[in-house]
Design a protein around this motif. Sequence first.
Motif, short mmCIF file in Angstrom:
data_model
loop_
_atom_site.label_atom_id
_atom_site.label_comp_id
_atom_site.label_asym_id
_atom_site.label_seq_id
_atom_site.Cartn_x
_atom_site.Cartn_y
_atom_site.Cartn_z
N CYS A 9 0.86 -1.18 0.00
CA CYS A 9 0.00 0.00 0.00
C CYS A 9 0.90 1.23 0.00
O CYS A 9 2.11 1.14 0.21
CB CYS A 9 -0.94 0.01 1.21
SG CYS A 9 -0.11 0.18 2.80
N VAL A 61 -1.09 -0.29 -4.14
CA VAL A 61 -2.53 -0.12 -3.93
C VAL A 61 -2.76 0.92 -2.83
O VAL A 61 -1.81 1.36 -2.17
CB VAL A 61 -3.20 -1.46 -3.57
CG1 VAL A 61 -3.06 -2.45 -4.72
CG2 VAL A 61 -2.62 -2.05 -2.29
N GLN A 62 -4.01 1.28 -2.62
CA GLN A 62 -4.30 2.37 -1.69
C GLN A 62 -4.28 1.94 -0.23
O GLN A 62 -3.79 2.67 0.63
CB GLN A 62 -5.66 2.98 -2.03
CG GLN A 62 -5.97 4.25 -1.26
CD GLN A 62 -5.03 5.39 -1.60
OE1 GLN A 62 -4.60 5.54 -2.74
NE2 GLN A 62 -4.69 6.21 -0.61
N THR A 63 -4.82 0.77 0.08
CA THR A 63 -4.98 0.39 1.49
C THR A 63 -4.33 -0.94 1.82
O THR A 63 -4.11 -1.78 0.95
CB THR A 63 -6.47 0.30 1.87
OG1 THR A 63 -7.06 -0.83 1.20
CG2 THR A 63 -7.22 1.57 1.47
N GLN A 112 -5.75 -3.27 3.55
CA GLN A 112 -6.75 -4.32 3.34
C GLN A 112 -6.67 -4.86 1.91
O GLN A 112 -6.82 -6.07 1.69
CB GLN A 112 -8.16 -3.77 3.61
CG GLN A 112 -8.46 -3.53 5.07
CD GLN A 112 -8.06 -2.14 5.53
OE1 GLN A 112 -7.29 -1.45 4.87
NE2 GLN A 112 -8.59 -1.71 6.67
N THR A 113 -6.42 -3.98 0.95
CA THR A 113 -6.30 -4.43 -0.44
C THR A 113 -5.07 -5.30 -0.62
O THR A 113 -5.10 -6.29 -1.36
CB THR A 113 -6.23 -3.22 -1.38
OG1 THR A 113 -7.39 -2.40 -1.18
CG2 THR A 113 -6.19 -3.67 -2.84
N ARG A 128 -6.05 -8.79 0.61
CA ARG A 128 -6.97 -9.49 -0.29
C ARG A 128 -6.28 -9.89 -1.60
O ARG A 128 -6.54 -10.98 -2.14
CB ARG A 128 -8.20 -8.62 -0.60
CG ARG A 128 -8.98 -8.18 0.63
CD ARG A 128 -9.38 -9.34 1.53
NE ARG A 128 -9.87 -8.85 2.83
CZ ARG A 128 -9.54 -9.36 3.99
NH1 ARG A 128 -8.72 -10.41 4.04
NH2 ARG A 128 -10.01 -8.86 5.11
N MET A 129 -5.39 -9.05 -2.10
CA MET A 129 -4.68 -9.38 -3.34
C MET A 129 -3.78 -10.60 -3.13
O MET A 129 -3.68 -11.47 -4.01
CB MET A 129 -3.85 -8.19 -3.80
CG MET A 129 -4.66 -6.99 -4.24
SD MET A 129 -5.50 -7.23 -5.83
CE MET A 129 -4.17 -6.89 -6.96
#
Length: 219
Positions: free
Chosen positions: A118, A143-145, A147-148, A151-152
Amino acid sequence: MEDLENRIRQTAFRENNFIGGKLRIASVPVTTTALLSKVLRQYRETYPYVTVEIKEDNPLAVQKMVEEHAVDFAITYAPFGNLDAEILIRDEMVGILPLDSETGIIEISKAADHMILCRAGMETVTERLPAGHGIDFSRSLLVQTAQTVVRMVEEGNGVGLISKFTLSSISHNLRICPIQPPLDTQIGLLAYDLADLTPVAQEFARMIRELCAEMICGG
């Protein structure tokens, strides 16, 4: 001018034996979720005449808010620049992989092409990498967060690089492994001058310090 008026209002409140006014806090998303949320309700119940404003952004933007006096203080990740900082929690970056991965240690230089970070994590990595480690992150997925990132990685899109403290606030089904080189970081209380906080800011900072001390002891 707004800051001066707020201080005058708070002084008047304090002289009448209660605290009121506006509290402006800058924070990165993970510290909002894992720290601010745990004391906000108690603070509001204790000081109902205080209006709380929270501004979220990445660490560099949060630092700029403090520099420009747009907030009373911040709770954020290093780097802290030349501002007055008090370390609350010592953290480290870790690698995250699917459970079936057999990788023991993630070497950042070898994994950079399929690494997921992130924006806040990337700032930490680039700031903390030892001199001489000219790692090319141009092919890494940004990515931005956090959490992403999780998940990725769960969907098999690469290996993640994330702070251990941040990861502790996210549910996941991943394996955590050390990285090479090791990268430590800190979460801190950041202000232009911590000794000159407004009364409402002093009280919130006290609650945050107590929470972090409890978290470390309960470790």
